[in-house]
Design a protein around this motif. Sequence first.
Motif, PDB file in Angstrom:
ATOM      1  N   GLN A 118     -29.792  38.954 -14.123  1.00  0.00           N
ATOM      2  CA  GLN A 118     -31.019  38.147 -14.181  1.00  0.00           C
ATOM      3  C   GLN A 118     -31.128  37.549 -12.689  1.00  0.00           C
ATOM      4  O   GLN A 118     -32.336  36.695 -12.670  1.00  0.00           O
ATOM      5  CB  GLN A 118     -31.216  37.335 -15.365  1.00  0.00           C
ATOM      6  N   ASN A 119     -30.113  37.040 -11.944  1.00  0.00           N
ATOM      7  CA  ASN A 119     -30.341  36.541 -10.831  1.00  0.00           C
ATOM      8  C   ASN A 119     -31.312  36.897  -9.841  1.00  0.00           C
ATOM      9  O   ASN A 119     -31.877  36.204  -9.105  1.00  0.00           O
ATOM     10  CB  ASN A 119     -28.874  36.524 -10.037  1.00  0.00           C
ATOM     11  N   TRP A 120     -31.703  38.250  -9.858  1.00  0.00           N
ATOM     12  CA  TRP A 120     -32.777  38.745  -8.995  1.00  0.00           C
ATOM     13  C   TRP A 120     -34.280  38.238  -9.330  1.00  0.00           C
ATOM     14  O   TRP A 120     -34.832  38.100  -8.138  1.00  0.00           O
ATOM     15  CB  TRP A 120     -32.723  40.409  -9.057  1.00  0.00           C
ATOM     16  N   GLY A 121     -34.303  37.898 -10.478  1.00  0.00           N
ATOM     17  CA  GLY A 121     -35.868  37.001 -10.649  1.00  0.00           C
ATOM     18  C   GLY A 121     -35.470  35.776 -11.228  1.00  0.00           C
ATOM     19  O   GLY A 121     -36.417  35.123 -12.023  1.00  0.00           O
ATOM     20  N   PHE A 122     -34.449  34.944 -11.089  1.00  0.00           N
ATOM     21  CA  PHE A 122     -34.306  33.865 -11.635  1.00  0.00           C
ATOM     22  C   PHE A 122     -35.295  32.754 -11.397  1.00  0.00           C
ATOM     23  O   PHE A 122     -35.355  32.649 -10.077  1.00  0.00           O
ATOM     24  CB  PHE A 122     -32.590  33.531 -11.286  1.00  0.00           C
ATOM     25  N   ASP A 123     -35.810  32.113 -12.311  1.00  0.00           N
ATOM     26  CA  ASP A 123     -36.810  30.967 -11.999  1.00  0.00           C
ATOM     27  C   ASP A 123     -36.454  29.821 -12.934  1.00  0.00           C
ATOM     28  O   ASP A 123     -36.838  30.034 -14.173  1.00  0.00           O
ATOM     29  CB  ASP A 123     -38.003  31.664 -12.211  1.00  0.00           C
ATOM     30  N   PRO A 124     -35.851  28.755 -12.539  1.00  0.00           N
ATOM     31  CA  PRO A 124     -35.557  27.626 -13.179  1.00  0.00           C
ATOM     32  C   PRO A 124     -36.809  26.632 -13.478  1.00  0.00           C
ATOM     33  O   PRO A 124     -36.714  25.675 -13.949  1.00  0.00           O
ATOM     34  CB  PRO A 124     -34.523  26.841 -12.779  1.00  0.00           C
ATOM     35  N   SER A 125     -37.938  26.972 -12.835  1.00  0.00           N
ATOM     36  CA  SER A 125     -39.186  25.885 -12.572  1.00  0.00           C
ATOM     37  C   SER A 125     -39.691  25.527 -13.927  1.00  0.00           C
ATOM     38  O   SER A 125     -40.303  24.424 -13.861  1.00  0.00           O
ATOM     39  CB  SER A 125     -40.220  26.456 -11.863  1.00  0.00           C
ATOM     40  N   LYS A 126     -39.453  26.359 -15.003  1.00  0.00           N
ATOM     41  CA  LYS A 126     -40.024  25.953 -16.425  1.00  0.00           C
ATOM     42  C   LYS A 126     -39.176  25.154 -17.186  1.00  0.00           C
ATOM     43  O   LYS A 126     -39.374  24.860 -18.337  1.00  0.00           O
ATOM     44  CB  LYS A 126     -40.651  27.115 -17.074  1.00  0.00           C
ATOM     45  N   GLN A 127     -37.949  24.986 -16.681  1.00  0.00           N
ATOM     46  CA  GLN A 127     -36.741  24.096 -17.550  1.00  0.00           C
ATOM     47  C   GLN A 127     -37.319  22.835 -17.650  1.00  0.00           C
ATOM     48  O   GLN A 127     -37.607  22.059 -16.494  1.00  0.00           O
ATOM     49  CB  GLN A 127     -35.516  24.399 -16.869  1.00  0.00           C
ATOM     50  N   ASP A 128     -37.116  22.126 -18.782  1.00  0.00           N
ATOM     51  CA  ASP A 128     -37.145  20.716 -18.829  1.00  0.00           C
ATOM     52  C   ASP A 128     -36.046  20.081 -18.896  1.00  0.00           C
ATOM     53  O   ASP A 128     -35.347  20.042 -20.011  1.00  0.00           O
ATOM     54  CB  ASP A 128     -37.985  20.398 -20.210  1.00  0.00           C
ATOM     55  N   ALA A 129     -35.510  19.405 -17.842  1.00  0.00           N
ATOM     56  CA  ALA A 129     -34.324  18.803 -17.825  1.00  0.00           C
ATOM     57  C   ALA A 129     -33.828  18.107 -18.895  1.00  0.00           C
ATOM     58  O   ALA A 129     -32.840  17.809 -19.203  1.00  0.00           O
ATOM     59  CB  ALA A 129     -34.103  18.289 -16.419  1.00  0.00           C
ATOM     60  N   ALA A 130     -34.798  17.080 -19.233  1.00  0.00           N
ATOM     61  CA  ALA A 130     -34.698  16.211 -20.359  1.00  0.00           C
ATOM     62  C   ALA A 130     -34.459  16.588 -21.597  1.00  0.00           C
ATOM     63  O   ALA A 130     -33.199  16.022 -22.177  1.00  0.00           O
ATOM     64  CB  ALA A 130     -35.790  15.058 -20.519  1.00  0.00           C
ATOM     65  N   LYS A 131     -35.003  17.624 -21.991  1.00  0.00           N
ATOM     66  CA  LYS A 131     -34.705  18.519 -23.228  1.00  0.00           C
ATOM     67  C   LYS A 131     -33.359  19.130 -23.163  1.00  0.00           C
ATOM     68  O   LYS A 131     -32.663  18.957 -24.113  1.00  0.00           O
ATOM     69  CB  LYS A 131     -35.743  19.301 -23.503  1.00  0.00           C
ATOM     70  N   VAL A 132     -33.007  19.844 -22.054  1.00  0.00           N
ATOM     71  CA  VAL A 132     -31.615  20.436 -21.918  1.00  0.00           C
ATOM     72  C   VAL A 132     -30.595  19.447 -21.943  1.00  0.00           C
ATOM     73  O   VAL A 132     -29.528  19.373 -22.690  1.00  0.00           O
ATOM     74  CB  VAL A 132     -31.564  20.969 -20.432  1.00  0.00           C
ATOM     75  N   GLU A 133     -30.694  18.122 -21.271  1.00  0.00           N
ATOM     76  CA  GLU A 133     -29.872  17.054 -21.512  1.00  0.00           C
ATOM     77  C   GLU A 133     -29.515  16.587 -22.773  1.00  0.00           C
ATOM     78  O   GLU A 133     -28.481  16.497 -23.243  1.00  0.00           O
ATOM     79  CB  GLU A 133     -30.157  16.036 -20.428  1.00  0.00           C
ATOM     80  N   ALA A 134     -30.642  16.525 -23.477  1.00  0.00           N
ATOM     81  CA  ALA A 134     -30.666  15.846 -25.052  1.00  0.00           C
ATOM     82  C   ALA A 134     -29.783  17.019 -25.860  1.00  0.00           C
ATOM     83  O   ALA A 134     -29.082  16.593 -26.724  1.00  0.00           O
ATOM     84  CB  ALA A 134     -31.941  15.907 -25.440  1.00  0.00           C
ATOM     85  N   ASN A 135     -30.040  18.306 -25.637  1.00  0.00           N
ATOM     86  CA  ASN A 135     -29.521  19.257 -26.447  1.00  0.00           C
ATOM     87  C   ASN A 135     -27.975  19.252 -26.061  1.00  0.00           C
ATOM     88  O   ASN A 135     -27.213  19.634 -27.038  1.00  0.00           O
ATOM     89  CB  ASN A 135     -30.149  20.592 -26.113  1.00  0.00           C
ATOM     90  N   MET A 136     -27.588  19.135 -24.707  1.00  0.00           N
ATOM     91  CA  MET A 136     -26.360  19.064 -24.657  1.00  0.00           C
ATOM     92  C   MET A 136     -25.515  17.926 -25.035  1.00  0.00           C
ATOM     93  O   MET A 136     -24.347  18.137 -25.534  1.00  0.00           O
ATOM     94  CB  MET A 136     -26.189  18.920 -23.018  1.00  0.00           C
TER      95      MET A 136
END
Length: 344
Positions: free
Chosen positions: A138-156
């Motif tokens: 999936q590295n060939w088309g990887f796109d992190p632009s839609k990630q919500d860092a705040a939600k990611v951190e809360a889940n972590m």
Amino acid sequence: MNMLQLGRTGIEVSDWCLGTMTYSRQTDQDDAFRQMDMALEAGINFFDVAEMYPVNPVLKETMGDSEKVLGNWFTKSGRRSDVVVASKICGDSGFRPGGYNGKSFEEALDVTLSRLQTDYIDLFQLHWPNRGSYHFRQNWGFDPSKQDAAKVEANMIETLEAADRAVKAGKMRALGLSNESAWGTMKWVTLAEKHGLPRMASIQNEYSLLCRLFDTDMSEVSLHEDVTLLSYSPLAAGLLTGKYQNGAVPEGSRLSLNGDLGGRKTDRAFAATQAYLDLATKHGIDPVHMAMAWQRRRPFPISAIFGATSAEQLAHLLAGDQVSLSDEVMKEIDAIHRQHPMPY
């Protein structure tokens, strides 16, 4: 067999780890039992499994069957205490919609312990990030632009808190990652340290002569933060054995079952593989043994996870435990890597 410490946990593991993802499908229980006996006899004390195994194919109705095989062996052999056992909870997918959170983490851990017929697990890993991953081509088309860092951190944080409860309850000893990035790994480590929660001990990412994404950013994180690499597919899903060269598709092999080796089957992969096979022949080294010995020469700690469909395959691999690569061979490997970078 060489030994190393799993992160900063004090848990000692062999630098080769027995992968069990074929157990109950390509590898029946009797053969799996022989493999686990052989591994321990050879000095391998580290076994890896996952809730989604077996593979080829992965099916919801068979999820957990590989864990059950290990559990049956633990009960029959009485050797649970001799093994450092690792398993994994799925990230967001059709197998676990929504992925892991505090509640699902604890529930999945309890189910895994039941299948393994044990009251604790040594290492429980997050199979891939809930936010997605660039691994498995999936590295060939990887796109992190839609990630919500705040939600990611809360889940972590929520997941780390669940892990902390499990550690305090004696259900698990250590926590690990899989298919993660440098950014993700550092977030997990930083949040754990900030909140006094379990620190990531390991990261299970793909790493082989044909797949060297780990060599740059992730190797630096792994080395300096003591997050031990557990490299999966060190034989590149069988490509580096040479058994698929010239159009060969052995009966019962992974290629015969899934068609493309998880996206690894490319013309460039076969060309790169041939270069490594020729190098092994030039120096009189079995290509399987060369691929595994190369892992031991890397400048950061690795426990390489290999799978064997049969006890015969395992015996062949174990015969290379004492093989070491000269500086000359290592330089020639690097030259081939420059000629054939990222072949899939």
